[in-house]
Design a protein around this motif. Structure first.
Motif: not given
Ligand code: DGJ
Length: 755
Positions: A336, A366-367, A411, A443, A476, A478, A480, A526, A528-529, A545, A548, A604
């Protein structure tokens, strides 16, 4: 058996390791009242604890002024019959009445623990670990049965609670509030400790004095969230890391929650935790039940440190499942921060190849690998590979990574949909929305309505297909954005208040299916962290995770805050590039490694762009991880008192359970002038007084290597430090001399081995 019932006195005594929890059933009235929680009481006859409560029983009051429900400490207080403090249960009848009055009906005591339907919970690992009390209470008018579940962990200072609410009337009722548990105290001499923050700043401890009134923590975001963690402790006002009494609650739940500490007008206090009643309502038809999630209660008579170690022991053995309590997690590299959306297979494999040479074991894409996801504006929901970016698909890429000797991880963000996606164009009503109202974007994305089975099944089907066609050994997961304008196209008006909880149940169902269908898959969560860092998630995913914010210095606060409840082995932590992408700070590669090693370790950054010197440091870090991560994963964490909240340095240590080994990490945050002003003696903890420990510096941040500090062995580049042989008594009482290091953000790792 750790649960005893004294029938004559109507008293249940629950004894955990050195904790007692006492429940009293008033004789004729059958109120379920709380009599004591704290350090173990050995008396078997504790009838006297009823004290003045006898005077306020309804049965002694007929003909008198009235009963004083507001003075009784209850196990599961209800709304509507005269208790005006924070309550656990509020019920609305079909006629619109709000009152509930629970009385004891029966009970059951048995070894082991009941699984909560559809919800994560702690579990018995070995026979004899725990015993359970089920207290059945009833409101006769409502024909409502409430089963209070208490499980006592015999070898830990842990008692868990949950509640099962069943409607036995033919008319439906609506739960407006159904909390998980309550604690009552006869005084208010407490501070309240909660964990707060924001995106990139999660889990900061906040201490607030308790007095008459309320201190609250909670979320209405649809997830547990970054601003408040589902943790609340009342702590004696003099609590330190090592001394004082702590009563902590941590909710095993990942959605809207509320924790309240209330100092009330009779000079006592009440603590309540559970699902947030805001935007919550649950319809119970005849025979239907609702389960309020589990709340873990930890008692410590030795401050916050012991509280944390108890949570860690519980979660490592009784919440995290499968092989993960006993296996070292692979060191990973995630692309990422190295590439963001801008990657090619060539770039990815270059990073992976260099990482493999350094001994890194898992490559995570990742994404950006699916649909038309070339930036954050589009593609979520289209879980098929973008062949332009990843020709040959995930299967081929995974093979290439495997050929390099690494595992492959991927991811996903399955709960979301972008307006610019095939999924949204086909099913616009699958996104959570209130008809006729603007639908907020965050987002550039919406949240899918995971209360709906067809939505979950469709998304899971797509992801299942990707995973079935490739050797993916890590995911992973996520999430967000938070939930807004919450309504479901599939729920009737009187069930809209169920959406947020049904959403969380849907998330748990899919995480559970993923685990069942791909048993060897390692899941890292995860949001957004660390926006969904809670025990509910840990049941499905042994690591999360942490944030961020990957800046080493900010991360210390986040990791030490999270360690209040969560074991270090659950906190995803990576070494990232400098200047750091979030703060712009420059720290040495070693320092970044020390902080990441207090978590599930990884990288990372673009290793392919690093110098040979830097890669040599990485190889050393990989080696350190293999040598010491077993200790970090299974050992006891001690936060060194003075470093908490100290702007000048941070320090923590992990001691093995047998006390033969320890690892001390020290980071100098601000270099101070003058040798004597800056050097400090650190009082270590958790060692055995009489044992002699060989105490050896095993790594020092780069900039310090050329400094002639105080120890022997400086050779200009690879400074070696003479080991010291000191007893635990010297190290803990007189302390370990930690020298001034030559600059900000420099650190050291010190290993202690019993001789
Ligand atoms: C938020 C995550 O916390 C980041 O580590 C990463 O995976 C991004 N999203 C990807 O969009």
């Amino acid at each position: 058996m750790s649960i005893l019932f004294n029938e004559q006195a109507g008293i249940f005594k629950l004894d955990a390791l050195d904790t007692s929890y006492i429940i009293g059933i008033f004789d004729e009235d059958k109120f379920v009242s709380h009599l004591y929680y704290g350090k173990k009481i050995i008396d078997s006859d504790v009838n006297y604890l009823y004290g003045p409560l006898y005077q306020v029983r309804p049965s002694v009051l007929p003909g008198q002024a009235g009963r004083i429900m507001d003075a009784v400490p209850f196990e599961y207080p209800t709304y509507g019959c005269g208790d005006y403090r924070e309550h656990c249960l509020e019920v609305e009848t079909a006629d619109g009445y709000h009152a509930c009055d629970l009385r004891y009906e029966s009970h059951k005591i048995y070894p082991g623990k009941t699984h909560l339907n559809g919800l994560p919970s702690t579990f018995e690992r070995e026979d004899g670990d725990c015993n359970t009390l089920e207290l059945v209470c009833r409101d006769k008018v409502l024909k409502l049965k409430v089963t209070l579940l208490y499980t006592v962990f015999e070898h830990l200072n842990v008692i868990t609670r949950a509640a099962l609410i069943t409607n036995e009337d033919e008319k439906a009722v609506y739960l407006k509030r159904a909390m998980s548990g309550c604690l009552e105290f006869d005084h208010q001499n407490f501070d309240v400790l909660t964990l707060h923050g924001s995106w990139e700043r999660e889990c900061g401890p906040v201490r607030t004095p308790l007095r008459q009134g309320k201190v609250t923590t909670g979320s209405t975001r649809g997830e547990s969230g970054p601003t408040d963690n589902p943790f609340l402790a009342v702590i004696s006002s003099d609590v330190t890391e090592d001394t004082g009494e702590v009563f902590a609650m941590n909710l095993v739940y990942s959605g809207n929650f509320l924790g309240v500490a209330e100092g009330h007008h009779f000079r006592g206090s009440r603590i309540v935790m559970g699902i947030n009643p805001v935007n919550f309502s649950w319809k119970l038809g005849q025979g239907e039940s609702f389960t309020a999630p589990e709340v873990v209660m930890v008692y410590s008579d030795q401050g916050l440190g012991k509280m944390s170690r108890t949570f860690h022991d519980l979660y490592r053995r009784h919440l995290i499942r499968d092989v993960y309590p006993d296996t070292l997690r692979p060191i990973l590299v995630n692309n990422w921060e190295a590439t963001y959306f801008d990657f090619t297979v060539k770039k990815l494999t270059e990073i992976a190849a260099e990482a493999a040479k350094c001994g890194i074991e898992l490559f995570v894409l990742d994404d950006g690998w699916f649909g038309n996801r070339n930036d954050e504006r589009r593609g979520l929901g289209d879980w098929f590979v973008n062949e332009e970016k990843v020709p040959g698909g995930i299967g081929r890429l995974a093979k290439e990574i495997n050929h390099l000797g690494m595992k492959f991880g991927l991811w996903i963000e399955p709960e979301m949909v972008s307006p610019d996606s095939e999924l949204f164009r086909a099913h616009p009503d699958w996104a959570i929305q209130i008809p006729g109202r603007h639908r907020s974007l965050f987002r550039h994305q919406y949240v899918l309505d995971w209360s709906r089975k067809e939505v979950r099944d469709h998304i899971y089907g797509m992801i299942h297909q990707v995973l079935s066609g490739a050797n993916v050994e890590y995911i992973k997961w996520d999430m967000n954005r938070t939930l807004t304008e919450t309504a479901s196209a599939a729920l009737p008006a009187d069930r809209q208040g169920e959406l947020c909880h049904r959403y969380v149940l849907g998330v748990y169902e899919i995480m559970g299916r993923l685990r069942d269908d791909f048993p060897s898959l390692l899941l890292e969560n995860c949001s957004a962290g660390g926006s969904r860092f809670d025990p509910g998630v840990l049941y499905y995913s042994p690591q999360i995770w942490g944030s961020d914010d990957s800046d080493a210095i900010e991360r210390i606060k986040i990791e030490m805050g999270a360690s209040m409840c969560y074991p270090l082995s659950t906190i995803g932590a990576h070494v990232s590039a400098v200047p750091n992408h979030q703060t712009g700070r420059i720290t040495s590669l070693e320092t970044r490694g020390y902080v990441a090693m207090a978590g599930t370790f990884g990288y990372e950054l673009d290793i392919a762009r690093m110098s040979e010197d830097e890669k040599a440091v990485i190889r050393k870090q990989v080696d350190l991880y293999h040598k010491y991560h077993g200790l970090v994963k299974d050992g006891d964490l001690y936060r060194i008192e003075d470093s908490l909240g100290n702007p000048d340095y941070a320090c923590w240590m992990v001691v093995s359970k047998d006390k033969k080994e320890a690892l001390l990490t020290y980071i100098q945050i601000h270099a101070l002038p003058g040798y004597f002003g800056a050097a400090r003696r650190l009082r270590l903890k958790g060692l055995q007084e009489e044992t002699v420990y060989e105490t050896k510096v095993i790594s020092v941040s780069a900039e310090v290597r050329n400094e002639d500090v105080h120890r022997e062995g400086a050779d200009g580049t690879e400074k070696t430090y003479a080991a010291l042989n000191l007893t635990g008594s010297a190290l803990m009482n007189a302390g370990y001399w930690m020298d001034r290091l030559s600059g900000d953000y420099m650190g050291m790792m010190i290993h202690l081995q019993a001789k």
